[in-house]
Design a protein around this motif. Structure first.
Motif, PDB file in Angstrom:
ATOM      1  N   PHE A 246       1.119 -17.367  11.574  1.00  0.00           N
ATOM      2  CA  PHE A 246       2.033 -16.427  12.224  1.00  0.00           C
ATOM      3  C   PHE A 246       2.083 -15.109  11.434  1.00  0.00           C
ATOM      4  O   PHE A 246       1.982 -14.027  12.004  1.00  0.00           O
ATOM      5  CB  PHE A 246       3.418 -17.078  12.314  1.00  0.00           C
ATOM      6  CG  PHE A 246       4.511 -16.194  12.840  1.00  0.00           C
ATOM      7  CD1 PHE A 246       4.422 -15.580  14.077  1.00  0.00           C
ATOM      8  CD2 PHE A 246       5.675 -15.995  12.098  1.00  0.00           C
ATOM      9  CE1 PHE A 246       5.450 -14.784  14.563  1.00  0.00           C
ATOM     10  CE2 PHE A 246       6.702 -15.201  12.580  1.00  0.00           C
ATOM     11  CZ  PHE A 246       6.595 -14.597  13.811  1.00  0.00           C
ATOM     12  N   GLU A 247       2.206 -15.234  10.102  1.00  0.00           N
ATOM     13  CA  GLU A 247       2.238 -14.032   9.250  1.00  0.00           C
ATOM     14  C   GLU A 247       0.967 -13.212   9.395  1.00  0.00           C
ATOM     15  O   GLU A 247       1.010 -11.976   9.437  1.00  0.00           O
ATOM     16  CB  GLU A 247       2.426 -14.432   7.787  1.00  0.00           C
ATOM     17  CG  GLU A 247       3.885 -14.473   7.378  1.00  0.00           C
ATOM     18  CD  GLU A 247       4.053 -14.738   5.886  1.00  0.00           C
ATOM     19  OE1 GLU A 247       3.576 -13.904   5.088  1.00  0.00           O
ATOM     20  OE2 GLU A 247       4.647 -15.770   5.538  1.00  0.00           O
ATOM     21  N   ALA A 248      -0.171 -13.920   9.456  1.00  0.00           N
ATOM     22  CA  ALA A 248      -1.446 -13.205   9.608  1.00  0.00           C
ATOM     23  C   ALA A 248      -1.452 -12.387  10.897  1.00  0.00           C
ATOM     24  O   ALA A 248      -1.900 -11.230  10.916  1.00  0.00           O
ATOM     25  CB  ALA A 248      -2.603 -14.213   9.611  1.00  0.00           C
ATOM     26  N   ALA A 249      -0.899 -12.975  11.962  1.00  0.00           N
ATOM     27  CA  ALA A 249      -0.846 -12.267  13.239  1.00  0.00           C
ATOM     28  C   ALA A 249       0.069 -11.038  13.129  1.00  0.00           C
ATOM     29  O   ALA A 249      -0.252  -9.962  13.645  1.00  0.00           O
ATOM     30  CB  ALA A 249      -0.346 -13.206  14.329  1.00  0.00           C
ATOM     31  N   LEU A 250       1.202 -11.201  12.432  1.00  0.00           N
ATOM     32  CA  LEU A 250       2.131 -10.078  12.277  1.00  0.00           C
ATOM     33  C   LEU A 250       1.475  -8.937  11.507  1.00  0.00           C
ATOM     34  O   LEU A 250       1.601  -7.764  11.869  1.00  0.00           O
ATOM     35  CB  LEU A 250       3.397 -10.523  11.529  1.00  0.00           C
ATOM     36  CG  LEU A 250       4.305 -11.539  12.216  1.00  0.00           C
ATOM     37  CD1 LEU A 250       5.519 -11.832  11.327  1.00  0.00           C
ATOM     38  CD2 LEU A 250       4.781 -11.034  13.565  1.00  0.00           C
ATOM     39  N   LYS A 251       0.762  -9.302  10.439  1.00  0.00           N
ATOM     40  CA  LYS A 251       0.123  -8.269   9.611  1.00  0.00           C
ATOM     41  C   LYS A 251      -0.953  -7.530  10.393  1.00  0.00           C
ATOM     42  O   LYS A 251      -1.125  -6.311  10.229  1.00  0.00           O
ATOM     43  CB  LYS A 251      -0.454  -8.892   8.342  1.00  0.00           C
ATOM     44  CG  LYS A 251       0.652  -9.181   7.325  1.00  0.00           C
ATOM     45  CD  LYS A 251       0.141  -9.820   6.053  1.00  0.00           C
ATOM     46  CE  LYS A 251       1.288 -10.047   5.087  1.00  0.00           C
ATOM     47  NZ  LYS A 251       1.138 -11.307   4.356  1.00  0.00           N
ATOM     48  N   ALA A 252      -1.667  -8.277  11.249  1.00  0.00           N
ATOM     49  CA  ALA A 252      -2.694  -7.634  12.071  1.00  0.00           C
ATOM     50  C   ALA A 252      -2.068  -6.571  12.970  1.00  0.00           C
ATOM     51  O   ALA A 252      -2.612  -5.476  13.147  1.00  0.00           O
ATOM     52  CB  ALA A 252      -3.419  -8.686  12.906  1.00  0.00           C
ATOM     53  N   VAL A 253      -0.893  -6.907  13.531  1.00  0.00           N
ATOM     54  CA  VAL A 253      -0.207  -5.938  14.396  1.00  0.00           C
ATOM     55  C   VAL A 253       0.183  -4.700  13.586  1.00  0.00           C
ATOM     56  O   VAL A 253      -0.061  -3.564  13.995  1.00  0.00           O
ATOM     57  CB  VAL A 253       1.050  -6.566  15.032  1.00  0.00           C
ATOM     58  CG1 VAL A 253       1.847  -5.511  15.801  1.00  0.00           C
ATOM     59  CG2 VAL A 253       0.670  -7.710  15.956  1.00  0.00           C
ATOM     60  N   LYS A 254       0.774  -4.949  12.423  1.00  0.00           N
ATOM     61  CA  LYS A 254       1.248  -3.830  11.596  1.00  0.00           C
ATOM     62  C   LYS A 254       0.094  -2.894  11.229  1.00  0.00           C
ATOM     63  O   LYS A 254       0.237  -1.678  11.202  1.00  0.00           O
ATOM     64  CB  LYS A 254       1.905  -4.376  10.334  1.00  0.00           C
ATOM     65  CG  LYS A 254       2.628  -3.295   9.530  1.00  0.00           C
ATOM     66  CD  LYS A 254       3.412  -3.931   8.409  1.00  0.00           C
ATOM     67  CE  LYS A 254       3.978  -2.979   7.383  1.00  0.00           C
ATOM     68  NZ  LYS A 254       3.883  -1.584   7.537  1.00  0.00           N
ATOM     69  N   GLU A 255      -1.062  -3.525  10.966  1.00  0.00           N
ATOM     70  CA  GLU A 255      -2.210  -2.764  10.525  1.00  0.00           C
ATOM     71  C   GLU A 255      -2.869  -1.997  11.676  1.00  0.00           C
ATOM     72  O   GLU A 255      -3.122  -0.800  11.573  1.00  0.00           O
ATOM     73  CB  GLU A 255      -3.229  -3.752   9.952  1.00  0.00           C
ATOM     74  CG  GLU A 255      -4.092  -3.200   8.841  1.00  0.00           C
ATOM     75  CD  GLU A 255      -4.886  -4.348   8.240  1.00  0.00           C
ATOM     76  OE1 GLU A 255      -6.118  -4.302   8.334  1.00  0.00           O
ATOM     77  OE2 GLU A 255      -4.274  -5.318   7.733  1.00  0.00           O
ATOM     78  N   LYS A 256      -3.128  -2.710  12.778  1.00  0.00           N
ATOM     79  CA  LYS A 256      -3.957  -2.113  13.830  1.00  0.00           C
ATOM     80  C   LYS A 256      -3.145  -1.426  14.930  1.00  0.00           C
ATOM     81  O   LYS A 256      -3.677  -0.663  15.716  1.00  0.00           O
ATOM     82  CB  LYS A 256      -4.851  -3.187  14.443  1.00  0.00           C
ATOM     83  CG  LYS A 256      -5.866  -3.694  13.405  1.00  0.00           C
ATOM     84  CD  LYS A 256      -6.636  -4.880  13.927  1.00  0.00           C
ATOM     85  CE  LYS A 256      -7.600  -5.400  12.884  1.00  0.00           C
ATOM     86  NZ  LYS A 256      -7.954  -6.806  13.117  1.00  0.00           N
ATOM     87  N   ALA A 257      -1.870  -1.765  15.009  1.00  0.00           N
ATOM     88  CA  ALA A 257      -1.031  -1.086  16.002  1.00  0.00           C
ATOM     89  C   ALA A 257       0.265  -0.669  15.310  1.00  0.00           C
ATOM     90  O   ALA A 257       1.314  -1.272  15.517  1.00  0.00           O
ATOM     91  CB  ALA A 257      -0.748  -2.008  17.183  1.00  0.00           C
ATOM     92  N   PRO A 258       0.183   0.350  14.448  1.00  0.00           N
ATOM     93  CA  PRO A 258       1.337   0.697  13.600  1.00  0.00           C
ATOM     94  C   PRO A 258       2.593   1.101  14.378  1.00  0.00           C
ATOM     95  O   PRO A 258       3.691   1.022  13.847  1.00  0.00           O
ATOM     96  CB  PRO A 258       0.819   1.865  12.748  1.00  0.00           C
ATOM     97  CG  PRO A 258      -0.432   2.338  13.417  1.00  0.00           C
ATOM     98  CD  PRO A 258      -0.983   1.206  14.195  1.00  0.00           C
TER      99      PRO A 258
END
Lengths: 468, 300, 298
Positions: A209-221
Motif C-alpha cells: 500500500f505504501e509503495a502505491a502511495l509513494k508512486a502517486v506522490k512521485e508521478k502525480a504530485p
C-alpha cells in the motif's frame, strides 16, 4: 362618534379573540398530530390486541433516513410508491411518511423519544437502533423471524439486529465498507502493477500500500495519495476500518466490553498516520475534513485512495464524478497481507414501542411488506443499492464491483456498534484522531485517553441497562 | 365642568383605566407566559433532574456539579469568553469607523454602504455558512488559493486549533456590524453641527473633536450596541453547528453549542437545561454590569 | 394639533436638517485622511459583498467548476442544472411555508405588541414595572435554552409539525413589545391627557391618536419580524418533521448528504432563500433604519 364606538368595539373583539386563542389552547389536545401520541390521539384506538384479520383503520408514522436513492432526484418519491403498493394490500393502514436528513435527523429522533412523540417505524442503521433497544424503547419483532429466515442471515448481522437474543431490527440492505482506488490514475502513471488486482480477493500488505502511495506522490504530485478525515462522527466506520486493519487488532475485545485498540499495533497504526501526514502521503487538513469532503476530493480525481467506500456509494456517486475514471473497491491493507476485517454497513427497520398494540401490529405488517414482498422487496433493495442481508438472495446487480462486494462478505466481522455505550464511544473517537493529526498529543497518549473514556462509556451503558 | 367634579370623575375612571390597560396587555402577556416564561421556569425545574431518553429522576444539583467538572464545558466557557472579548471590541471599532466615514456623505452613498454592511445579517445563516465553508475549505478554498498566490502555505482555517475560533469570529463579525453601523450613523447625525463648528473655530484638532465631543455623545448608543452585541455573541450557535460542530478538539465549542449537543445529540436534557440556566445567569450578570458601568455617565 | 405632535417627534430623529453640510465643509471633507478611510472602507466592503456574489454565481456552476482551483471568478458557462435539481424538491411548498409562517407571525406580533407596548409606555397601573422587567429579562436569554421545555409543551398540545407550533411560540417573544414601548414613549402625554379631558375613552384615544403616530413603528416591527422568521433555522428544525412542513432554510440543509455535499444545488437554494430578504431590505431600508434606531433610544 358612532363610527368610533364601532371601531373600538371591533378592536376589543379582536384583542379578546387573540387572547382566547392563546389562553384556551391549553385545553384542546391538538386536532391532528402526526406524532404517535400516547393516549392523546384523536382517534380512539382499541386497547385490546387487534387480531391479524380485523380491518380496523390504523394510522402509523414511518421515519426514514435517505436510505433509498431519491427517485428522479425527488426526496420521498420512492417511499410514497412503496406506501401506495402496501395500501393495495392493506387499505386499512395509513402510513404517514416523514423524511429525515443525516444532519439534524438524529437530533430530531432524540427529542421525539424524550417527549414521547417517537414514530412507529424507523429505517436506520444498527448503531442507533440497538442503542434504543437496550434502552427499552423498541417493540420486539422476534415473532417475525422463522428459523428458516434466521438461518439465512449471517450471525454477524443477527448479532447487530438483536439484544440478548431478541430481534429488534429487521436487517435489510448490507455490504462491506472498503477502500476505493482511482484505477485510471494508476494506469496513467503506469503503476497499475502496484495494485492488488490480480488476486480475486484483492488482499494486500501495508508495505504494498505504501509503495502505491509513494508512486502517486512521485508521478502525480498534484494528487493526494490517500484521504483521511476526523471532523465529526459521520463516516467513522471508514477511519475505524482503516486503522484497525493497519493495527492488526480489533476495535473492541471479543465480548465488546472494553476498548481493544490500545495496544502496540494500535499505537503503531496511529504513528503510521502521523508519519504519512508528515511525508505528504495523507490528505492535508484531515483533522478538519468531513467524510463528505474526503469523498468530494476522490470524486474530483484529486485523491488516489478513498478510505470509506462501498458498492452502494459507488452507485450513488456515479453522477458526481468529475471525469469518467474507474473507481475500484479494495480491502484495507493489513500488516502481513492476511484477510482484512471489514465492517458491514447495514440498514434495517425497527418499531418504537408507543404502547399501542394496534400500531405495533400494523407496523409489523408494513415492515414485512418492505422486506418480504416478492416484488417490492427486490425493488426496494435495488433502490438502496445494497446487497441483501439474506444470504440466499444474490446476483441482483451487474458489474465487477458488486461481484467483489459479494465476495468480500466473507471478510465481514461484527462491528463495535453493538457494544453498550457505543453511541458515546463514537463521540470520543474523532477527537482522539484530531489530536494525533494535529500533533497535540502523542499516539500513545491519545489512544490511552480514548481507552479510558471508551471504557467508562461502556461501563455507563451497562449500568444503564441493568437498572432498566 | 368644575375642577372638583373633574377630580372625582377621574378617581372613578382610575380603576377602569387599569382594567383597559390589563386588557391591552392580555394577548401579549398570555403568549409570553405560555411560550416563554413557563418554559423558562420549567427549564430551571428540569435542570435538577437526570432527564434523558429513558429517565426522569430528581438528582438535585448533580447536573451543576457535572458541569463544573466537565473539561469540555470549561473549554466551551473559555471559547465563549474569548469570542465575546475579541468580537465585541472589533464590532464597536469597525462600526464607529464605518459610521464616521459615511455619515456626512451623500444620502445615496450612505444607503449603499449601510446596505452592504447589513447584507450578511439579512442573509439566512444556512446560506452564509455554505459560502464560508467553501472559502475556508482546506483543499479547494478560495482563501488558501489567495494566500498561496503570495507564497503562503495553506492553512486549515477551521481545522487548526489555533485558527478555528478566529475563523468563526471573523464570520460572526461580518454578520454583526450591520445594525451597529446604522445606529452610529443615526447617532452621529444627531450631534448638533454647531458644537463641532464652534470647536473648529477654537482650532481644535479633529482628534480632540472626536474624543471631546463626538465620543461622549455616542455613549448611549455605545451602551446599547455593547449589550446587544454581547448577547448576540453569547448566542452564537448556528455558525458553529453548521461549520465545525464544535471541533477541532472542542476548540470552537461555545456554551450555546454545548447546550445543543448535550440535549439533541446526546439526549441529556437535564444537563443541557443546567447549562442553559448557567448561561442565562452569566448573560444576566454581564448585562447588569454593563448597564451599571457604562450607564453611569449616560443620561436617560 | 398635528403640527404640534410633529414638532415634538420630528426634530429628534431627523438627520436631514443636520446633514445639510455646507459647501465649505464639503471641501474640507476631502482631507487625505478622509479619502484613505473611504478607500479602506470600500475595500472592506468587498468582504461583505463577496459571499453573496459567490452564492449567486455558484448557483450557476456545476460541482466540478464550483470547487476548482484556481476558482472561476465568473461562471464561464452558465448552467441551469442546479435549479432543475433544486426544483425536483418541493421548493415551492417550502417557499410557501416560509412565507406563510413569516406573514402570520408578522401580523400577530404587530397586533399584540402594539397594544401592550402602548400601555407599558403610557399608562400607570399596578404591576407595570414587574411586567416590563420580566419582558426585558427574557429578551436577553438565548432561545435555545427554552427549547427543550418548549418542545415538551408543544408535544403535549399536539402541535409538533403544525403551523400552530411553528408560529405561536414566536409571538411570545417580547422583542416586539419592547420596540413598541420605545416608540410609544415618543407620543406626547399631553395629547392623551387632553383627549381624556375631552371625554375620549381609552380605546378611542388609542385608535385615533396613538395608532396613526405608531404607523412607522409598526412598519419597522413588521419588517423585523418577517426577517427573523424567514431566516430562522433552529427552532424550525426541531419543530418540523415532514418534508411538506419544511421551510426554505431547512430544505437547503437537507441537501447536505452524509457522504457528500452538492455545493451548486445548495447555492441555488441559498440564493432562493436570500433574494426575498434582500429585496425587502432594499425596498424598505428607511423603515428598517428607523426601527433599528428607535429601538435603541431610551
Amino acid at each position: 362618534m358612532k363610527m368610533l364606538k364601532r371601531k373600538s368595539l371591533l378592536l376589543m373583539v379582536v384583542v379578546l379573540l387573540v387572547s382566547l386563542v392563546s389562553a384556551c389552547s391549553g385545553n384542546n389536545n391538538g386536532g391532528k398530530s402526526n406524532a404517535g401520541n400516547t393516549g392523546a390521539s384523536a382517534t380512539p384506538t382499541p386497547t385490546v390486541e387487534a387480531t391479524a384479520d380485523t380491518a380496523e383503520p390504523v394510522e402509523i408514522t414511518w421515519w426514514n433516513f435517505p436510505n433509498f436513492t431519491a427517485l428522479d432526484g425527488e426526496v420521498g418519491k420512492f417511499e410514497k410508491q412503496i406506501i401506495a403498493a402496501f395500501n393495495e394490500k392493506h387499505p386499512e393502514i395509513t402510513v404517514n411518511l416523514e423524511m429525515l436528513t443525516f444532519d439534524g435527523g438524529p437530533e430530531k429522533l432524540n427529542v421525539a423519544i424524550a417527549t414521547k412523540t417517537a414514530p412507529d417505524v424507523i429505517y436506520d442503521a444498527p448503531g442507533r437502533i440497538i442503542d434504543w433497544a437496550k434502552k427499552d424503547l423498541l417493540a420486539s419483532i422476534d415473532d417475525m423471524f422463522t428459523n428458516e429466515v434466521k438461518a439465512d442471515i449471517t450471525p454477524a448481522i443477527i448479532e447487530q439486529s438483536s439484544v440478548d437474543g431478541m430481534m429488534y431490527m429487521f436487517p435489510f440492505n448490507t455490504g462491506p465498507f472498503t477502500m476505493a482506488v482511482n484505477k485510471t490514475l494508476f494506469e496513467e502513471i503506469g503503476a497499475l502493477d502496484l495494485l492488488p488486482l490480480d488476486s480475486e480477493d484483492r488482499t494486500w500488505t501495508v508495505a504494498e500500500f505504501e509503495a502505491a502511495l509513494k508512486a502517486v506522490k512521485e508521478k502525480a504530485p498534484d494528487v493526494i495519495p490517500v484521504g483521511f478525515y476526523a471532523k465529526s462522527q459521520a463516516g467513522d466506520q471508514g477511519t475505524r476500518g482503516f486503522l484497525t486493519n493497519l493495527a492488526g487488532s480489533t476495535f473492541l475485545n471479543d465480548t465488546n466490553d472494553s476498548i481493544a485498540l490500545n495496544n502496540e499495533g494500535g499505537v503503531a497504526a496511529l504513528e503510521w498516520i502521523m508519519k504519512a501526514s508528515k511525508d505528504g502521503l495523507l490528505a492535508p487538513g484531515a483533522a478538519s475534513m468531513a467524510a463528505s469532503d474526503h469523498n468530494d476530493l476522490f470524486l474530483q480525481g484529486k485523491m488516489a485512495f478513498a478510505i470509506n467506500y462501498s458498492a452502494v456509494l459507488k452507485t450513488q456517486f456515479a453522477p458526481n464524478k468529475a471525469s469518467d475514471f474507474e473507481d475500484i473497491l479494495l480491502p484495507y491493507p493489513t500488516v502481513d497481507g492476511s484477510a482484512p476485517k471489514l465492517e458491514p454497513f447495514l440498514g434495517g427497520l425497527a418499531i418504537f414501542n408507543n404502547e399501542d398494540a394496534a400500531k405495533v401490529e400494523a407496523s409489523k405488517k408494513f415492515i414485512d411488506f418492505i422486506v418480504n414482498d416478492p416484488e417490492w422487496s427486490v425493488t426496494a433493495l435495488k433502490q438502496t443499492g445494497g446487497l441483501s442481508a439474506r444470504n440466499s438472495i444474490t446476483g441482483i446487480y451487474e458489474g465487477s464491483e458488486y461481484a467483489y462486494s459479494e465476495l468480500a462478505r466473507k471478510f465481514i466481522t461484527t462491528p463495535p456498534t453493538i457494544a453498550d455505550g457505543y453511541a458515546e464511544i463514537r463521540t470520543y473517537w474523532f477527537p482522539a484522531l484530531q489530536k494525533v493529526l494535529l500533533n497535540t498529543s502523542s499516539a500513545a497518549d491519545a489512544l490511552a485517553e480514548f481507552e479510558t473514556l471508551g471504557n467508562e462509556a461502556i461501563a455507563k451503558g451497562k449500568a444503564a441497562r441493568t437498572s432498566n | 365642568m368644575s375642577t372638583a367634579a373633574l377630580k372625582s370623575k377621574s378617581r372613578r375612571k382610575f380603576k377602569r383605566e387599569w382594567l383597559t390597560s390589563y386588557l391591552f396587555l392580555l394577548p401579549a402577556l398570555s403568549f409570553f407566559i405560555m411560550f416563554v416564561a413557563y418554559p423558562m421556569v420549567h427549564g430551571v425545574y428540569i435542570s435538577f433532574f437526570d432527564y434523558n431518553l429513558t429517565n426522569f429522576k430528581f438528582i438535585g444539583f448533580d447536573n451543576y456539579v457535572t458541569l463544573f467538572k466537565d473539561k469540555n464545558f470549561h473549554q466551551s466557557v473559555i471559547n465563549t469568553v474569548v469570542l465575546v472579548l475579541v468580537a465585541v471590541p472589533i464590532v464597536i471599532g469597525f462600526s464607529v469607523f464605518a459610521a464616521m466615514t459615511i455619515y456626512k456623505k451623500h444620502e445615496l452613498l450612505r444607503s449603499l454602504f449601510r446596505g452592504i454592511f447589513y447584507l450578511p445579517a439579512v442573509t439566512s445563516v444556512v446560506s452564509v455558512t455554505v459560502v464560508w465553508n467553501w472559502i475556508y475549505h482546506p483543499n479547494f478554498g478560495i482563501l488558501n488559493y489567495l494566500t498561496g498566490l503570495v507564497g503562503m502555505k495553506p492553512i486549515f482555517w477551521l481545522g487548526d486549533p489555533n485558527t478555528a475560533l478566529m475563523a468563526i469570529t471573523a464570520i460572526l463579525i461580518t454578520t454583526s456590524v450591520g445594525q451597529p453601523i446604522i445606529l452610529y450613523v443615526a447617532a452621529l447625525g444627531n450631534i448638533p453641527i454647531s458644537y463641532i463648528e464652534a470647536a473648529q473655530l477654537d482650532r481644535a484638532s479633529s482628534r480632540q473633536i472626536f474624543t471631546k465631543i463626538i465620543w461622549p455623545m455616542l455613549m448611549p448608543t455605545n451602551l446599547y450596541v455593547i449589550v446587544i452585541t454581547t448577547i448576540n455573541t453569547f448566542q452564537c450557535f448556528s455558525l458553529i453547528q453548521l461549520l465545525t460542530s464544535g471541533g477541532p478538539i472542542y476548540k470552537t465549542s461555545t456554551v450555546m453549542y454545548s447546550v445543543y449537543e448535550q440535549a439533541f445529540s446526546f439526549g441529556n436534557f437535564g444537563l443541557a437545561s443546567a447549562m442553559g440556566v448557567f448561561l442565562a445567569i452569566i448573560i444576566g450578570i454581564i448585562s447588569i454590569i454593563q448597564f451599571k458601568f457604562l450607564g453611569s455617565d449616560v443620561e436617560y | 394639533m398635528k403640527a404640534h405632535i410633529e414638532a415634538k417627534l420630528g426634530t429628534k430623529y431627523n438627520n436631514s436638517k443636520n446633514n445639510k453640510v455646507k459647501k465649505k465643509s464639503f471641501l474640507k471633507n476631502l482631507t487625505p485622511g478622509n479619502v484613505i478611510s473611504m478607500i479602506l472602507l470600500s475595500m472592506l466592503s468587498i468582504i461583505f459583498i463577496f459571499p453573496f456574489y459567490w452564492i449567486v454565481t455558484g448557483a450557476f456552476k456545476i460541482q466540478v467548476v464550483a470547487t476548482q482551483i484556481p476558482p472561476q471568478w465568473f461562471p464561464l458557462d452558465i448552467v441551469w442544472d442546479n435549479w432543475v435539481t433544486l426544483f425536483k424538491n418541493p421548493v415551492t411548498r417550502w417557499t410557501f411555508n416560509s412565507f406563510f409562517i413569516a406573514v402570520t407571525e408578522m401580523v400577530l406580533i404587530c397586533l399584540v405588541s402594539t397594544t401592550a407596548g402602548f400601555v407599558l409606555a403610557k399608562k400607570q397601573f399596578p404591576g407595570r414595572r414587574i411586567i416590563f422587567t420580566a419582558l426585558i429579562a427574557a429578551m436577553a436569554l438565548p432561545k435555545q435554552v427554552i427549547l427543550v421545555p418548549l418542545f415538551t409543551l408543544l408535544a403535549k398540545l399536539g402541535w409538533i409539525n403544525t403551523f400552530k407550533g411553528l408560529i405561536l411560540p414566536a409571538v411570545g417573544w417580547p422583542f416586539g413589545v419592547f420596540l413598541m414601548k420605545q416608540f410609544s414613549q415618543t407620543i406626547p402625554t399631553e395629547i392623551l391627557e387632553a383627549a381624556k379631558i375631552d371625554g375620549c375613552s381609552e380605546v378611542r384615544s388609542f385608535v385615533t391618536i396613538a395608532l396613526p403616530l405608531l404607523k412607522p413603528a409598526i412598519g419597522a416591527l413588521a419588517i423585523f419580524t418577517f426577517m427573523t422568521s424567514w431566516n430562522d433555522y433552529f427552532s424550525q428544525l426541531i419543530i418540523t418533521r415532514s418534508t411538506d412542513m419544511m421551510t426554505l432554510p431547512l430544505g437547503i440543509a437537507t441537501m447536505q448528504g452524509e457522504y457528500r455535499t452538492d455545493y451548486g444545488v445548495m447555492m441555488a437554494g441559498a440564493a432562493l432563500a436570500s433574494l426575498p430578504m434582500l429585496t425587502i431590505f432594499i425596498l424598505f431600508q428607511k423603515s428598517f433604519t428607523q426601527g433599528i434606531t428607535l429601538g435603541a433610544v431610551k
